[in-house]
Scaffold this motif. Structure first.
Motif: not given
Length: 376
Positions: A228-236, A257-267, A291-295
């Motif tokens: 539900d929440c991924t992290f990837s390092v792409g630049v060093i 992050a799939k949801t705002q809650e997932d994003l908040d936890r990741g942050v 931001p999360v965009w929900e249909p």
């Protein structure tokens, strides 16, 4: 004549698209992106639009806003929102030249997203040539910084979208040709480790390597990835002399992050990593966020119309939420009906095999013309 019957021609569209693809426009080269905007502005003006160039800010290239003449110009209408920057540095054409073979066309940025932008311009050109009038005013906005999270033009996009009946985003279609009706949140983080320099041969033990500390942090950060929440390092970026223990290292992280809650936890998890360990300070700064965009109902109504048009054209238009961010995140999160990824079909975006299916040029031009003449 129906808009679906307009005389779109694959060879003519490839000929028009080629100069766009061969005008390389990597995000960080403001002059190159602005040259691409000038080229698009010329074509939009030739198609009948009044074109305004918006000066670049924060070191990025210009944007262009094009309005097509309409009896109710100024009232809520349709915004076509696209970006002209690409991830390919100038010189990529040497390795990925524009070429056409076996029903495919290759070139830097042809899929993401110059092909889709050109398709919508061609749709408006053919609508105007036929003498048709769209039910609503149509505005095009092309921006220069989407590939790095839209740090300079988010406000420009949101202002252009506010109050519109619909926003159409010609990002490349999903792998099965489908459209996007919602997107996950995308957050960026800037990382810094600050250590202690020393001579790497004579006094190695006196130093505290910022590079080594960052390497450990990268493994720690990427291990936080979940479904539900991924992290990837792409630049060093670090180091200048191999005989010096590096005192500073910088890196960039992309999180989905799939949801705002997932994003908040990741942050929160990223911020909790800050501190001093082994004599090296670790600093996390939150960067731009999509931001999360929900249909929402307005988007689903656009999808219904697009699926009806697709059926009449001769293909099935699926739909899904997507993990990759786009400027549709902003307009969709505002509640403006937004239909995304209705551009060309293809494969290999952001790689040296980036290409489109040439048959999708006419297919998507018919879809674009149908949407532009049916949204009311």
């Amino acid at each position: 004549m129906s808009a679906l019957d307009l005389p779109f021609d694959t060879d003519a569209m490839l000929a028009g698209l080629r100069p766009w693809v061969e005008c390389e426009s990597p995000t960080w080269d403001a002059a190159a992106v602005s040259r691409m905007m000038d080229l698009a502005a010329r074509d939009l003006a030739e198609a009948g639009a009044a074109v305004e160039t918006v000066p670049g800010t924060k070191g990025f290239g210009t944007s262009i806003r094009a309005t097509f003449p309409h009896p109710i110009q100024g009232q809520p209408g349709i915004l076509v929102s696209g970006h002209m920057d690409t991830v390919h540095p100038v010189g990529t054409l040497d390795k990925l030249p524009f070429r056409v073979a076996d029903g495919k066309a290759w070139g830097p940025g042809i899929m993401d997203m110059k092909g889709g932008n050109y398709v919508f311009l061609e749709a408006m050109r053919q609508i105007a040539r036929s003498g048709m009038t769209t039910p609503l005013p149509v505005t095009f906005l092309f921006t220069p910084d989407e590939e790095v999270g839209t740090p300079a033009t988010r406000g420009l996009i949101e202002d252009a979208a506010r109050g519109q009946r619909a926003v159409l985003v010609p990002e490349p279609a999903l792998p099965d040709g489908g459209a996007v009706i919602g997107r996950y949140a995308i957050a960026r983080f800037d990382l810094v480790t600050q250590g202690r320099p020393s001579h790497a041969g004579w006094a190695l033990k006196d130093g505290r390597s910022a590079i080594a500390a960052m390497a450990r942090r990268i493994l720690q950060i990427e291990a936080m990835t979940t479904e539900d929440c991924t992290f990837s390092v792409g630049v060093i970026h670090a180091g200048q002399w191999v005989n010096c223990v590096a005192s500073e290292c910088r890196a960039e992280v992309l999180s989905m992050a799939k949801t705002q809650e997932d994003l908040d936890r990741g942050v929160a998890a990223m911020r909790d990593l800050q501190g001093v360990e082994g004599g090296v300070e670790f600093i996390v700064t939150r960067g731009v966020t999509r931001p999360v965009w929900e249909p929402q109902p307005g988007t689903m109504a656009l999808l219904d119309l697009a699926q009806d048009l697709a059926g009449r054209i001769g293909f099935d238009l699926t739909s899904d939420r997507a993990g990759g961010g786009s400027d549709g995140n902003f307009t969709g999160a505002m509640g403006v009906p937004t239909l995304d990824s209705i551009g060309v079909r293809g494969r290999g975006l952001h790689t040296l095999d980036e290409h489109i299916d040439t048959a999708s040029l006419v297919e998507r031009a018919r879809l674009a013309a149908g949407l532009l003449t049916r949204i009311a």
